[in-house]
Scaffold this motif. Structure first.
Motif, PDB file in Angstrom:
ATOM      1  N   GLU A 350       7.748 -16.010 -50.052  1.00 18.50           N
ATOM      2  CA  GLU A 350       8.388 -15.888 -48.739  1.00 18.50           C
ATOM      3  C   GLU A 350       9.319 -14.676 -48.699  1.00 18.50           C
ATOM      4  O   GLU A 350       9.329 -13.919 -47.732  1.00 18.50           O
ATOM      5  CB  GLU A 350       9.184 -17.165 -48.436  1.00 18.50           C
ATOM      6  CG  GLU A 350       8.332 -18.319 -47.967  1.00 18.50           C
ATOM      7  CD  GLU A 350       7.834 -18.118 -46.545  1.00 18.50           C
ATOM      8  OE1 GLU A 350       8.648 -18.234 -45.609  1.00 18.50           O
ATOM      9  OE2 GLU A 350       6.631 -17.826 -46.374  1.00 18.50           O
ATOM     10  N   ARG A 351      10.090 -14.518 -49.776  1.00 18.64           N
ATOM     11  CA  ARG A 351      11.025 -13.393 -49.816  1.00 18.64           C
ATOM     12  C   ARG A 351      10.260 -12.065 -49.812  1.00 18.64           C
ATOM     13  O   ARG A 351      10.644 -11.117 -49.124  1.00 18.64           O
ATOM     14  CB  ARG A 351      11.915 -13.497 -51.056  1.00 18.64           C
ATOM     15  CG  ARG A 351      12.911 -12.358 -51.189  1.00 18.64           C
ATOM     16  CD  ARG A 351      13.995 -12.685 -52.185  1.00 18.64           C
ATOM     17  NE  ARG A 351      14.867 -13.753 -51.695  1.00 18.64           N
ATOM     18  CZ  ARG A 351      16.009 -14.095 -52.292  1.00 18.64           C
ATOM     19  NH1 ARG A 351      16.415 -13.451 -53.370  1.00 18.64           N
ATOM     20  NH2 ARG A 351      16.746 -15.066 -51.796  1.00 18.64           N
ATOM     21  N   GLY A 352       9.161 -12.005 -50.572  1.00 14.76           N
ATOM     22  CA  GLY A 352       8.353 -10.789 -50.587  1.00 14.76           C
ATOM     23  C   GLY A 352       7.757 -10.486 -49.229  1.00 14.76           C
ATOM     24  O   GLY A 352       7.682  -9.325 -48.809  1.00 14.76           O
ATOM     25  N   LYS A 353       7.350 -11.538 -48.525  1.00 16.07           N
ATOM     26  CA  LYS A 353       6.780 -11.360 -47.192  1.00 16.07           C
ATOM     27  C   LYS A 353       7.819 -10.788 -46.232  1.00 16.07           C
ATOM     28  O   LYS A 353       7.537  -9.855 -45.461  1.00 16.07           O
ATOM     29  CB  LYS A 353       6.269 -12.712 -46.689  1.00 16.07           C
ATOM     30  CG  LYS A 353       5.639 -12.701 -45.317  1.00 16.07           C
ATOM     31  CD  LYS A 353       5.194 -14.102 -44.944  1.00 16.07           C
ATOM     32  CE  LYS A 353       4.645 -14.175 -43.538  1.00 16.07           C
ATOM     33  NZ  LYS A 353       4.256 -15.574 -43.186  1.00 16.07           N
ATOM     34  N   ARG A 354       9.044 -11.325 -46.308  1.00 21.87           N
ATOM     35  CA  ARG A 354      10.109 -10.825 -45.420  1.00 21.87           C
ATOM     36  C   ARG A 354      10.470  -9.384 -45.775  1.00 21.87           C
ATOM     37  O   ARG A 354      10.677  -8.549 -44.894  1.00 21.87           O
ATOM     38  CB  ARG A 354      11.342 -11.722 -45.525  1.00 21.87           C
ATOM     39  CG  ARG A 354      11.164 -13.091 -44.885  1.00 21.87           C
ATOM     40  CD  ARG A 354      12.500 -13.783 -44.678  1.00 21.87           C
ATOM     41  NE  ARG A 354      13.171 -14.041 -45.952  1.00 21.87           N
ATOM     42  CZ  ARG A 354      13.022 -15.147 -46.664  1.00 21.87           C
ATOM     43  NH1 ARG A 354      12.194 -16.101 -46.250  1.00 21.87           N
ATOM     44  NH2 ARG A 354      13.673 -15.325 -47.792  1.00 21.87           N
ATOM     45  N   ARG A 355      10.512  -9.105 -47.069  1.00 20.43           N
ATOM     46  CA  ARG A 355      10.869  -7.750 -47.500  1.00 20.43           C
ATOM     47  C   ARG A 355       9.821  -6.735 -47.053  1.00 20.43           C
ATOM     48  O   ARG A 355      10.147  -5.677 -46.546  1.00 20.43           O
ATOM     49  CB  ARG A 355      11.017  -7.721 -49.026  1.00 20.43           C
ATOM     50  CG  ARG A 355      11.475  -6.370 -49.561  1.00 20.43           C
ATOM     51  CD  ARG A 355      11.846  -6.448 -51.041  1.00 20.43           C
ATOM     52  NE  ARG A 355      10.733  -6.915 -51.847  1.00 20.43           N
ATOM     53  CZ  ARG A 355      10.724  -8.077 -52.519  1.00 20.43           C
ATOM     54  NH1 ARG A 355      11.787  -8.883 -52.458  1.00 20.43           N
ATOM     55  NH2 ARG A 355       9.684  -8.423 -53.235  1.00 20.43           N
ATOM     56  N   ASN A 356       8.558  -7.106 -47.203  1.00 25.27           N
ATOM     57  CA  ASN A 356       7.488  -6.209 -46.766  1.00 25.27           C
ATOM     58  C   ASN A 356       7.504  -6.006 -45.264  1.00 25.27           C
ATOM     59  O   ASN A 356       7.234  -4.921 -44.753  1.00 25.27           O
ATOM     60  CB  ASN A 356       6.120  -6.763 -47.211  1.00 25.27           C
ATOM     61  CG  ASN A 356       5.945  -6.703 -48.718  1.00 25.27           C
ATOM     62  OD1 ASN A 356       6.594  -5.912 -49.376  1.00 25.27           O
ATOM     63  ND2 ASN A 356       5.079  -7.548 -49.244  1.00 25.27           N
ATOM     64  N   GLY A 357       7.838  -7.061 -44.539  1.00 23.39           N
ATOM     65  CA  GLY A 357       7.937  -6.960 -43.082  1.00 23.39           C
ATOM     66  C   GLY A 357       9.051  -6.025 -42.666  1.00 23.39           C
ATOM     67  O   GLY A 357       8.890  -5.197 -41.762  1.00 23.39           O
ATOM     68  N   ASN A 358      10.198  -6.108 -43.370  1.00 22.65           N
ATOM     69  CA  ASN A 358      11.318  -5.219 -43.052  1.00 22.65           C
ATOM     70  C   ASN A 358      10.985  -3.767 -43.390  1.00 22.65           C
ATOM     71  O   ASN A 358      11.367  -2.840 -42.681  1.00 22.65           O
ATOM     72  CB  ASN A 358      12.551  -5.651 -43.849  1.00 22.65           C
ATOM     73  CG  ASN A 358      13.129  -6.970 -43.340  1.00 22.65           C
ATOM     74  OD1 ASN A 358      12.890  -7.351 -42.197  1.00 22.65           O
ATOM     75  ND2 ASN A 358      13.846  -7.689 -44.193  1.00 22.65           N
ATOM     76  N   ASP A 359      10.227  -3.580 -44.508  1.00 29.01           N
ATOM     77  CA  ASP A 359       9.836  -2.211 -44.879  1.00 29.01           C
ATOM     78  C   ASP A 359       8.962  -1.580 -43.799  1.00 29.01           C
ATOM     79  O   ASP A 359       9.128  -0.402 -43.463  1.00 29.01           O
ATOM     80  CB  ASP A 359       9.076  -2.228 -46.211  1.00 29.01           C
ATOM     81  CG  ASP A 359       9.991  -2.568 -47.394  1.00 29.01           C
ATOM     82  OD1 ASP A 359      11.212  -2.505 -47.215  1.00 29.01           O
ATOM     83  OD2 ASP A 359       9.468  -2.904 -48.480  1.00 29.01           O
ATOM     84  N   ARG A 360       8.075  -2.372 -43.237  1.00 22.53           N
ATOM     85  CA  ARG A 360       7.185  -1.846 -42.180  1.00 22.53           C
ATOM     86  C   ARG A 360       7.982  -1.519 -40.928  1.00 22.53           C
ATOM     87  O   ARG A 360       7.690  -0.541 -40.232  1.00 22.53           O
ATOM     88  CB  ARG A 360       6.072  -2.870 -41.861  1.00 22.53           C
ATOM     89  CG  ARG A 360       4.961  -2.896 -42.910  1.00 22.53           C
ATOM     90  CD  ARG A 360       3.758  -3.657 -42.378  1.00 22.53           C
ATOM     91  NE  ARG A 360       4.075  -5.069 -42.173  1.00 22.53           N
ATOM     92  CZ  ARG A 360       3.933  -6.000 -43.110  1.00 22.53           C
ATOM     93  NH1 ARG A 360       3.487  -5.681 -44.317  1.00 22.53           N
ATOM     94  NH2 ARG A 360       4.205  -7.267 -42.841  1.00 22.53           N
ATOM     95  N   ASP A 361       8.982  -2.367 -40.624  1.00 22.57           N
ATOM     96  CA  ASP A 361       9.801  -2.112 -39.436  1.00 22.57           C
ATOM     97  C   ASP A 361      10.533  -0.790 -39.541  1.00 22.57           C
ATOM     98  O   ASP A 361      10.772  -0.109 -38.543  1.00 22.57           O
ATOM     99  CB  ASP A 361      10.807  -3.241 -39.238  1.00 22.57           C
ATOM    100  CG  ASP A 361      10.121  -4.545 -38.850  1.00 22.57           C
ATOM    101  OD1 ASP A 361       8.958  -4.471 -38.396  1.00 22.57           O
ATOM    102  OD2 ASP A 361      10.721  -5.630 -39.008  1.00 22.57           O
ATOM    103  N   GLN A 362      10.900  -0.435 -40.772  1.00 25.38           N
ATOM    104  CA  GLN A 362      11.634   0.823 -40.953  1.00 25.38           C
ATOM    105  C   GLN A 362      10.677   2.015 -40.910  1.00 25.38           C
ATOM    106  O   GLN A 362      11.040   3.112 -40.613  1.00 25.38           O
ATOM    107  CB  GLN A 362      12.364   0.796 -42.313  1.00 25.38           C
ATOM    108  CG  GLN A 362      13.455  -0.276 -42.348  1.00 25.38           C
ATOM    109  CD  GLN A 362      14.016  -0.475 -43.742  1.00 25.38           C
ATOM    110  OE1 GLN A 362      13.634   0.219 -44.688  1.00 25.38           O
ATOM    111  NE2 GLN A 362      14.924  -1.423 -43.891  1.00 25.38           N
TER     112      GLN A 362
END
Length: 362
Positions: A350-362
């Protein structure tokens, strides 16, 4: 993923609801009326007793395991319709109290089979063990005697009243082929799946344990191909499987994570546990940790996570550790450790999914 914990009922379990409630993330119990013979309609007052107990501890009763299927149904005998009607009425009652999943199996005569309930592991803990050569040379009656040496704690699927007519049942199955068992399973499904749908319940068949023929009895829910065939017998979203990594994982040819990925939308309930499989066909149950067994539990959980699994999951059989005296495979300590291992994998994903999502947003 919704975490639940199998509980055998007040006065029939060494684990209490108070203890279950304290395991992080557990929201419900997996239960049944274990004292009722297969084929009997469940009384509503007994169902409500369990619901009241669970409600008192803030636990749900969404998953039932098992509503046992009578041998007349598996054998395809004329008397099966009476027992199927009882099954339908039980489904209707369970729907009224909010049950979402019924786990059941279609294994002739025996449910899961082991040769030693307390085999010692290297670390001093004990676990359930299957010795392939011993089963090949053992009289089934001797196995039943061993499994029921402790009458104080009944074993699911090994209730004495179910097996008192063992020789008669074995004789009845002598000429039953796998194809006939498939036909009898289809007949059952065609009757009960519409009732399950009407009552908001998913019927989730449990794989055969172990996933091969034992004592010459036909077994059919054994591998990826057969699960695919099962789901197509009655191709309906309420006709589902209980994905058990331990049962299927006893055969090294079964890729459990691949099964999760293929059948994800038809898995409302999962049993996650590990087994160590030996070259001679023996296997022993281990801790849930991937490194301790032959099943890649990390990849199994990852497969569920990739597919957005929102169904129910329970840690399956645990070892017996720290001097705990319990029903074989169903103590508190190792299953609680298993839950925390599963949550650790899930939370990391879950944490990896959120982190990857934030990376894409940036």
């Amino acid at each position: 993923m919704r975490m639940v914990f199998r509980w055998f009922g007040e006065g029939n379990d060494t684990v209490t609801l108070e203890q279950i409630k304290q395991i992080p993330g557990v929201e419900g119990i997996v239960w049944a009326l274990h004292d009722l013979p297969a084929g009997e309609e469940w009384p509503m007052e007994r169902i409500l007793e369990v619901k009241e107990l669970a409600d008192r501890h803030g636990l749900n009763i969404d998953v039932v395991e098992s509503v046992n299927v009578h041998e007349e149904i598996k054998l395809g005998r004329p008397g099966r319709d009476k027992y199927i009607e009882n099954y339908k009425r039980t489904i209707e009652k369970l729907g009224k109290v909010g049950v979402k999943v019924i786990c059941y199996n279609f294994m002739p005569v025996f449910d899961w089979i082991r040769t030693d309930l307390f085999k010692e592991l290297e670390d001093g803990s004990t676990a359930m063990f299957y010795e392939h050569a011993k089963i090949a040379n053992m009289n089934p009656a001797e196995l039943v005697r061993r499994m029921n040496e402790n009458p104080e704690l009944t074993l699911p699927g090994w209730e004495p009243e179910r097996l008192q007519y063992l020789s008669t049942m074995l004789e009845a199955y002598k000429d039953v082929t796998e194809e006939q068992l498939w036909d009898n399973l289809k007949y059952f499904l065609e009757q009960v799946i519409p009732v399950a749908e009407a009552n908001g319940i998913k019927m989730a068949i449990h794989p055969d344990d172990p996933p091969w023929s034992v004592f010459g009895l036909p077994r059919i829910i054994t591998n990826q191909e057969n699960i695919r065939r099962f789901l197509n017998l009655v191709d309906h979203p309420n006709n589902c499987i209980t994905l058990c990594s331990g049962s299927l994982g006893a055969n090294p040819e079964n890729d459990v994570a691949a099964m999760v990925r293929e059948f994800a939308n038809r898995i409302p309930f999962a049993h996650i546990r590990n087994v160590r499989v030996y070259e001679n066909g023996d296997f022993i149950e281990t801790s849930h940790r991937a490194q301790d067994g032959s099943v890649d539990i990390c990849d199994v959980v990852k497969a569920f996570h990739e597919n957005g699994f929102t169904g129910y999951c329970r840690p399956d059989h645990g070892r017996h550790i720290w001097g705990e005296v319990s029903r074989p495979g169903y103590g508190l300590y190792d299953r609680a450790l298993g839950i925390m291992y599963l949550w650790g994998i899930w939370d990391s994903l879950e944490r990896g999914k959120r982190r990857n999502g934030n990376d894409r947003d940036q």
